[in-house]
Design a protein around this motif. Structure first.
Motif, PDB file in Angstrom:
ATOM      1  N   GLN A  65       1.362  -1.010   0.063  1.00 50.56           N
ATOM      2  CA  GLN A  65      -0.268  -0.226  -0.004  1.00 50.56           C
ATOM      3  C   GLN A  65       0.876   1.159   0.033  1.00 50.56           C
ATOM      4  OE1 GLN A  65      -3.145   0.108   3.489  1.00 50.56           O
ATOM      5  NE2 GLN A  65      -2.356   2.490   3.199  1.00 50.56           N
ATOM      6  N   GLU A  66       0.293   2.309  -1.251  1.00 48.62           N
ATOM      7  CA  GLU A  66       1.170   3.038  -0.458  1.00 48.62           C
ATOM      8  C   GLU A  66       0.793   4.358   0.008  1.00 48.62           C
ATOM      9  OE1 GLU A  66       2.268   4.606  -4.745  1.00 48.62           O
ATOM     10  OE2 GLU A  66       2.962   7.095  -4.157  1.00 48.62           O
ATOM     11  N   GLY A  67       1.479   5.292   0.458  1.00 49.58           N
ATOM     12  CA  GLY A  67       1.220   6.062   2.010  1.00 49.58           C
ATOM     13  C   GLY A  67       1.802   5.440   2.770  1.00 49.58           C
ATOM     14  N   ASP A  68       1.772   7.379   3.918  1.00 46.58           N
ATOM     15  CA  ASP A  68       2.354   7.461   5.202  1.00 46.58           C
ATOM     16  C   ASP A  68       1.119   7.064   5.779  1.00 46.58           C
ATOM     17  OD1 ASP A  68       3.589   7.616   7.618  1.00 46.58           O
ATOM     18  OD2 ASP A  68       4.482   9.730   6.789  1.00 46.58           O
ATOM     19  N   VAL A  69       1.909   5.523   6.371  1.00 49.05           N
ATOM     20  CA  VAL A  69       0.801   5.646   7.628  1.00 49.05           C
ATOM     21  C   VAL A  69       0.999   5.216   9.318  1.00 49.05           C
ATOM     22  CG1 VAL A  69      -0.752   3.539   5.820  1.00 49.05           C
ATOM     23  CG2 VAL A  69       0.985   2.984   7.752  1.00 49.05           C
ATOM     24  N   ARG A  70       2.805   6.372   9.276  1.00 49.15           N
ATOM     25  CA  ARG A  70       2.217   6.123  10.703  1.00 49.15           C
ATOM     26  C   ARG A  70       1.935   6.129  11.742  1.00 49.15           C
ATOM     27  NH1 ARG A  70       8.206   9.143   9.851  1.00 49.15           N
ATOM     28  NH2 ARG A  70       6.876  10.499   8.070  1.00 49.15           N
ATOM     29  N   SER A  71       1.290   6.973  11.160  1.00 52.78           N
ATOM     30  CA  SER A  71       0.281   7.597  12.990  1.00 52.78           C
ATOM     31  C   SER A  71      -0.506   6.767  12.973  1.00 52.78           C
ATOM     32  CB  SER A  71      -0.259   9.306  11.793  1.00 52.78           C
ATOM     33  OG  SER A  71      -0.916   9.558  10.694  1.00 52.78           O
ATOM     34  N   GLU A  72      -1.388   5.853  11.795  1.00 52.95           N
ATOM     35  CA  GLU A  72      -2.445   5.409  12.403  1.00 52.95           C
ATOM     36  C   GLU A  72      -1.691   4.261  12.809  1.00 52.95           C
ATOM     37  OE1 GLU A  72      -1.994   6.606   9.006  1.00 52.95           O
ATOM     38  OE2 GLU A  72      -4.307   6.279   7.842  1.00 52.95           O
ATOM     39  N   LEU A  73      -0.655   3.635  12.683  1.00 54.59           N
ATOM     40  CA  LEU A  73       0.111   2.157  13.450  1.00 54.59           C
ATOM     41  C   LEU A  73       0.159   2.672  14.753  1.00 54.59           C
ATOM     42  CD1 LEU A  73       2.025  -0.030  13.156  1.00 54.59           C
ATOM     43  CD2 LEU A  73       4.006   0.730  12.380  1.00 54.59           C
ATOM     44  N   THR A  74       0.585   4.543  14.637  1.00 58.82           N
ATOM     45  CA  THR A  74       1.161   4.894  16.183  1.00 58.82           C
ATOM     46  C   THR A  74      -0.092   4.655  17.221  1.00 58.82           C
ATOM     47  OG1 THR A  74       2.226   6.225  15.455  1.00 58.82           O
ATOM     48  CG2 THR A  74       1.758   7.001  17.455  1.00 58.82           C
ATOM     49  N   ARG A  75      -1.396   5.001  16.847  1.00 59.98           N
ATOM     50  CA  ARG A  75      -2.450   4.696  17.558  1.00 59.98           C
ATOM     51  C   ARG A  75      -3.062   3.627  18.104  1.00 59.98           C
ATOM     52  NH1 ARG A  75      -4.438   8.937  13.557  1.00 59.98           N
ATOM     53  NH2 ARG A  75      -5.761   7.878  12.147  1.00 59.98           N
ATOM     54  N   ALA A  76      -2.414   2.477  16.629  1.00 59.66           N
ATOM     55  CA  ALA A  76      -3.076   0.990  17.082  1.00 59.66           C
ATOM     56  C   ALA A  76      -1.773   0.507  18.086  1.00 59.66           C
ATOM     57  CB  ALA A  76      -2.376   0.100  15.858  1.00 59.66           C
ATOM     58  N   GLY A  79      -0.557   4.794  21.216  1.00 59.00           N
ATOM     59  CA  GLY A  79      -0.513   6.253  20.842  1.00 59.00           C
ATOM     60  C   GLY A  79       0.860   6.336  21.487  1.00 59.00           C
ATOM     61  N   GLN A  80       2.081   5.427  20.865  1.00 58.24           N
ATOM     62  CA  GLN A  80       3.446   5.476  21.528  1.00 58.24           C
ATOM     63  C   GLN A  80       3.821   6.131  20.169  1.00 58.24           C
ATOM     64  OE1 GLN A  80       5.140   2.154  23.695  1.00 58.24           O
ATOM     65  NE2 GLN A  80       3.537   0.976  22.743  1.00 58.24           N
ATOM     66  N   TYR A  81       4.121   7.820  20.684  1.00 60.41           N
ATOM     67  CA  TYR A  81       4.864   8.283  19.568  1.00 60.41           C
ATOM     68  C   TYR A  81       6.103   8.518  19.091  1.00 60.41           C
ATOM     69  CZ  TYR A  81       7.251  10.608  23.201  1.00 60.41           C
ATOM     70  OH  TYR A  81       9.307   9.832  24.233  1.00 60.41           O
TER      71      TYR A  81
END
Ligand code: FMN
Length: 167
Positions: A65-76, A79-81
Motif C-alpha cells: 500500500q502506498e502512503g504514510d501510515v505511521r500515525s495510524e500505526l501509532t494509534r494502533a 499512542g506510542q508517539y
C-alpha cells in the motif's frame, strides 16, 4: 534504502550454512519459518512512503500500500508517539499455521514467538552495528495493527521503530 535492506536481511534473510546449506539468518523451530517482516516506511531515502512486505527468498520488497501510515500505526500501538516520529518501522509477524501444522499448540504457545524473538534480536544487533536506534514494542491492539497493515494470516508480534538516535 541500503540500511533498510541490511536490517530486513538480518531479521529474516536467506543465508547459506557451510554444513546444512540454504537457511535463514535467524533460527526457526523445525525450519518452518513462520516469521514475516513488514516495513512501514515514512521517511526513507529512495523508498516511497508505504507498507511493504519483505520476501526473504529474493531479498526484495513488495509494496502492499502506498502512503504514510505511521500515525495510524501509532494509534494502533496505544499512542506510542515515537513510532510516528521514526522514519521507518519493522513489524514482525508470525503465521501460526506454518508451525502448528507440525507442532500443534506448542507452535502457537512457544515456537512462533521464540522465532520472532530471534528475528528481533538480530534486528537489534544490526541496528546497533549501523549506529541507528530502535526498541521493541509489544503493547498494541493486534486487530488494529492487522487492519493498518492489511494482514490476514500473519499475526503481529513485535513493532520495531528505527531511526537515528538524537545527539
Ligand atoms: C516483550 C517486550 C515488550 C516491550 N514493549 C514495549 C512497548 O510497548 N513500549 C516501549 O516503549 N518499550 C517496550 N519494550 C522495551 C522495554 O521497555 C525495554 O527493553 C526495557 O525498558 C529495558 O530497556 P533497554 O532495552 O533499553 O535496556 C518491550 C520490551 C520487550 C522485551
Amino acid at each position: 534504502m541500503q540500511q533498510v535492506a541490511q536490517l530486513l536481511w538480518a531479521g529474516n534473510g536467506s543465508a547459506v550454512d557451510a554444513v546444512s546449506g540454504p537457511t535463514r539468518t535467524a533460527p526457526s523451530a523445525g525450519g518452518l519459518y513462520p516469521v514475516e517482516l513488514y516495513l512501514v516506511a515514512g521517511n526513507v531515502e529512495e523508498l516511497k512512503a508505504g507498507i511493504y512486505s519483505y520476501d526473504s527468498s529474493t531479498h526484495t520488497l513488495e509494496m502492499m500500500q502506498e502512503g504514510d501510515v505511521r500515525s495510524e500505526l501509532t494509534r494502533a500501538a496505544l499512542g506510542q508517539y515515537f513510532i510516528e516520529e521514526a522514519p521507518m518501522t519493522i513489524v514482525i509477524a508470525g503465521v501460526y499455521e506454518r508451525t502448528t501444522r507440525k507442532y500443534g499448540d506448542r507452535g502457537r504457545e512457544r515456537y512462533v514467538k521464540m522465532d520472532a524473538g530471534h528475528a528481533a534480536e538480530n534486528i537489534f544487533l544490526q541496528v546497533t552495528a549501523l549506529e541507528l536506534g530502535t526498541t521493541t514494542v509489544g503493547a498494541f491492539r493486534d486487530r488494529d495493527v492487522k487492519q493498518v497493515l492489511g494482514l490476514r494470516k500473519a499475526e503481529p508480534l513485535y513493532i520495531m521503530p528505527v531511526g537515528k538516535p538524537e545527539g
